[in-house]
Design an enzyme around this catalytic site. Structure first.
Site, PDB file in Angstrom:
ATOM      1  N   HIS A   1      45.576  71.288  19.173  1.00  0.00           N
ATOM      2  CA  HIS A   1      44.879  70.012  18.958  1.00  0.00           C
ATOM      3  C   HIS A   1      45.478  68.885  19.799  1.00  0.00           C
ATOM      4  O   HIS A   1      44.749  68.170  20.501  1.00  0.00           O
ATOM      5  CB  HIS A   1      44.910  69.601  17.490  1.00  0.00           C
ATOM      6  CG  HIS A   1      44.443  68.194  17.307  1.00  0.00           C
ATOM      7  ND1 HIS A   1      43.119  67.823  17.405  1.00  0.00           N
ATOM      8  CD2 HIS A   1      45.148  67.042  17.126  1.00  0.00           C
ATOM      9  CE1 HIS A   1      43.019  66.518  17.276  1.00  0.00           C
ATOM     10  NE2 HIS A   1      44.232  66.007  17.094  1.00  0.00           N
TER      11      HIS A   1
ATOM     12  N   CYS B   1      36.903  65.553  17.785  1.00  0.00           N
ATOM     13  CA  CYS B   1      37.614  66.478  18.671  1.00  0.00           C
ATOM     14  C   CYS B   1      36.875  67.813  18.750  1.00  0.00           C
ATOM     15  O   CYS B   1      36.381  68.325  17.737  1.00  0.00           O
ATOM     16  CB  CYS B   1      39.037  66.693  18.161  1.00  0.00           C
ATOM     17  SG  CYS B   1      40.020  67.809  19.199  1.00  0.00           S
TER      18      CYS B   1
ATOM     19  N   GLN C   1      63.283  54.732  42.585  1.00  0.00           N
ATOM     20  CA  GLN C   1      64.204  54.307  41.543  1.00  0.00           C
ATOM     21  C   GLN C   1      64.455  52.801  41.683  1.00  0.00           C
ATOM     22  O   GLN C   1      63.743  52.121  42.396  1.00  0.00           O
ATOM     23  CB  GLN C   1      65.501  55.117  41.623  1.00  0.00           C
ATOM     24  CG  GLN C   1      65.362  56.560  41.162  1.00  0.00           C
ATOM     25  CD  GLN C   1      65.193  56.705  39.653  1.00  0.00           C
ATOM     26  OE1 GLN C   1      65.262  55.728  38.897  1.00  0.00           O
ATOM     27  NE2 GLN C   1      64.965  57.929  39.190  1.00  0.00           N
TER      28      GLN C   1
ATOM     29  N   GLY D   1      62.919  56.999  36.458  1.00  0.00           N
ATOM     30  CA  GLY D   1      63.777  56.069  35.743  1.00  0.00           C
ATOM     31  C   GLY D   1      63.058  55.253  34.689  1.00  0.00           C
ATOM     32  O   GLY D   1      63.525  54.178  34.312  1.00  0.00           O
TER      33      GLY D   1
ATOM     34  N   ASP E   1      53.093  63.259  33.025  1.00  0.00           N
ATOM     35  CA  ASP E   1      53.609  64.368  32.229  1.00  0.00           C
ATOM     36  C   ASP E   1      54.376  63.778  31.060  1.00  0.00           C
ATOM     37  O   ASP E   1      54.929  62.680  31.160  1.00  0.00           O
ATOM     38  CB  ASP E   1      54.543  65.260  33.053  1.00  0.00           C
ATOM     39  CG  ASP E   1      55.933  64.652  33.191  1.00  0.00           C
ATOM     40  OD1 ASP E   1      56.824  65.031  32.404  1.00  0.00           O
ATOM     41  OD2 ASP E   1      56.127  63.772  34.059  1.00  0.00           O
TER      42      ASP E   1
ATOM     43  N   CYS F   1      40.174  71.892  15.359  1.00  0.00           N
ATOM     44  CA  CYS F   1      39.276  70.997  14.628  1.00  0.00           C
ATOM     45  C   CYS F   1      37.940  71.658  14.300  1.00  0.00           C
ATOM     46  O   CYS F   1      37.287  71.295  13.318  1.00  0.00           O
ATOM     47  CB  CYS F   1      39.051  69.716  15.432  1.00  0.00           C
ATOM     48  SG  CYS F   1      40.493  68.627  15.448  1.00  0.00           S
TER      49      CYS F   1
ATOM     50  N   CYS G   1      38.338  70.682  19.865  1.00  0.00           N
ATOM     51  CA  CYS G   1      39.303  71.774  20.019  1.00  0.00           C
ATOM     52  C   CYS G   1      39.072  72.870  18.982  1.00  0.00           C
ATOM     53  O   CYS G   1      38.409  72.674  17.961  1.00  0.00           O
ATOM     54  CB  CYS G   1      40.739  71.253  19.941  1.00  0.00           C
ATOM     55  SG  CYS G   1      41.360  70.943  18.269  1.00  0.00           S
TER      56      CYS G   1
ATOM     57  N   ASP H   1      59.892  69.771  38.382  1.00  0.00           N
ATOM     58  CA  ASP H   1      60.839  68.661  38.403  1.00  0.00           C
ATOM     59  C   ASP H   1      62.144  69.178  39.003  1.00  0.00           C
ATOM     60  O   ASP H   1      62.500  70.345  38.843  1.00  0.00           O
ATOM     61  CB  ASP H   1      61.048  68.141  36.985  1.00  0.00           C
ATOM     62  CG  ASP H   1      61.730  66.795  36.942  1.00  0.00           C
ATOM     63  OD1 ASP H   1      62.056  66.267  38.025  1.00  0.00           O
ATOM     64  OD2 ASP H   1      61.949  66.280  35.840  1.00  0.00           O
ATOM     65  N   SER H   2      62.882  68.309  39.655  1.00  0.00           N
ATOM     66  CA  SER H   2      64.088  68.736  40.371  1.00  0.00           C
ATOM     67  C   SER H   2      65.270  69.002  39.467  1.00  0.00           C
ATOM     68  O   SER H   2      66.248  69.633  39.880  1.00  0.00           O
ATOM     69  CB  SER H   2      64.487  67.666  41.386  1.00  0.00           C
ATOM     70  OG  SER H   2      64.909  66.488  40.698  1.00  0.00           O
TER      71      SER H   2
END
Length: 364
Positions: free
Chosen positions: A339, A308, A193, A220, A270, A313, A310, A98-99
């Site tokens: 998790h 799950c 934007q 935004g 993200d 779990c 993972c 990210d900038s």
């Protein structure tokens, strides 16, 4: 359909017949990303509480890091000397940076935005810095990013039409400056934007399409607006983004939001939600959210989520996780993060499987 340039290409593999969902393959200098994809947030060169190997084993294809934070500490020069962020943090896969536009926006009274750039005070020690669009690109190049983001002016919420217009016009001018600075070492995404004003979103997109960005993002959003307004922007704007390039919805969000945005044609996401929530004891399941400190889990020997796969779990009970959390044990934060992040990444796997099988959204 492909978009190809230097160390980057994007191939659209399949479009869902009943929604805007897409299946695609994105190639970067450090590997291939199958989309739709979620990028775990490693703001300061680390996904909090996890090693890079753990992040990879959870199914992450690409991570996000942040220009603002790495510029301030340890400094992009140190990262460059180490051989770039991939070597510095021991992550071999793709990295999007990210900038820093959103972080600067968040500083409030500690920053002043001008046409040339942003003058701001460090949140760490109060030192003064000046970030220009050119500097944002230079820092990301020094970090060795696979995908760079243009420096933008994040439109606040609420914003009048004129305020949002002024902000987007500056963002477009800054995008041109980022484009002219970029060289050919990494992909560069522009950021649409315009606040909650559809007319301005369209104008922003039209201006960015004059530049050869490898991808476009909606910025935004998730800045305090009601979810209905956020989704209205996504629904109106996402289908207008070029079909042959990746579409990135920045900072969004909940599992439900991700599914809704995929249905409207988005490819990349993200959010700090899975990792931050894990550190605060809020755990996602296929049925509900669990606040693990609650007394009801004191003797609960079931895993967080029976569905799950993972490590957490498969090996630990809600009772044990509650014990770790209320005791302030570091292991609790690690297991919770494993998790939650796996919950998000498995969601993306199920989404891709559903699109490929022609049953999206179906039972994902």
């Amino acid at each position: 359909m492909k978009w190809r340039d230097m160390n980057f290409d994007f191939e659209l593999i399949k479009k869902d017949e009943h929604s805007g969902a897409r299946l695609a393959r994105m190639r970067t200098a450090h590997g291939i990303v199958h989309t739709p994809a979620f990028m775990p947030v490693g703001t300061q060169g680390t996904v909090k509480a996890l090693t890079p190997d753990m992040v990879r084993e959870l199914g992450a294809q690409i991570i996000l890091s942040n220009t603002y934070h790495l510029y301030l500490r340890p400094g992009h020069g140190i990262v460059a000397t180490a051989g770039g962020l991939h070597k510095f943090m021991n992550w071999s896969g793709p990295i999007l940076t990210d900038s820093g536009g959103y972080q600067v926006f968040s500083l409030g009274a500690l920053r002043k935005i001008t046409e040339e750039g942003v003058l701001f005070q460090s949140h760490i020690d109060g030192s003064r810095h000046f970030l220009t669009p050119e500097a944002a690109v230079d820092i990301q190049l020094a970090l060795g990013s696979d995908i760079m983001m243009c420096l933008d002016e994040c439109t606040p919420y609420p914003a009048t039409f004129r305020e949002a217009e002024f902000s987007l016009e500056r963002t477009v001018r800054w995008a041109w400056r980022c484009h002219h600075r970029r060289g050919d070492a990494a992909a560069l995404f522009g950021i649409v934007q315009g606040g909650m004003h559809m007319k301005l979103r369209r104008r922003s997109l039209e201006a960015l399409l004059e530049m050869p960005f490898e991808g476009l993002a909606l910025g935004g959003l998730s800045v305090g607006e009601p979810k209905e307004e956020m989704m209205a922007v996504v629904e109106e704007t996402t289908p207008q983004l070029p079909e042959e390039r990746p579409r990135y919805i920045m900072g969004v969000g909940t599992p439900e939001d991700i599914v809704a945005c995929v249905a409207r044609g988005a490819d990349m996401f993200d959010c700090v939600m899975p990792t931050r929530s894990a550190r605060h004891g809020l755990l996602f399941t296929s049925e509900e959210k669990i606040v693990i400190k609650h007394a009801r889990y004191r003797e609960d020997q079931a895993p967080i989520d029976e569905l799950c796969d993972c490590y957490t779990c498969r090996n630990y009970s809600r009772a044990y996780l509650r014990h770790l959390f209320v005791s302030g044990e570091i292991l609790g934060l690690i297991l919770n993060t494993i998790h939650n992040l796996r919950h998000y990444l498995r969601l993306m796997e199920r989404i891709r499987e559903a699109i490929a099988a022609g049953r999206f959204p179906g039972n994902i």
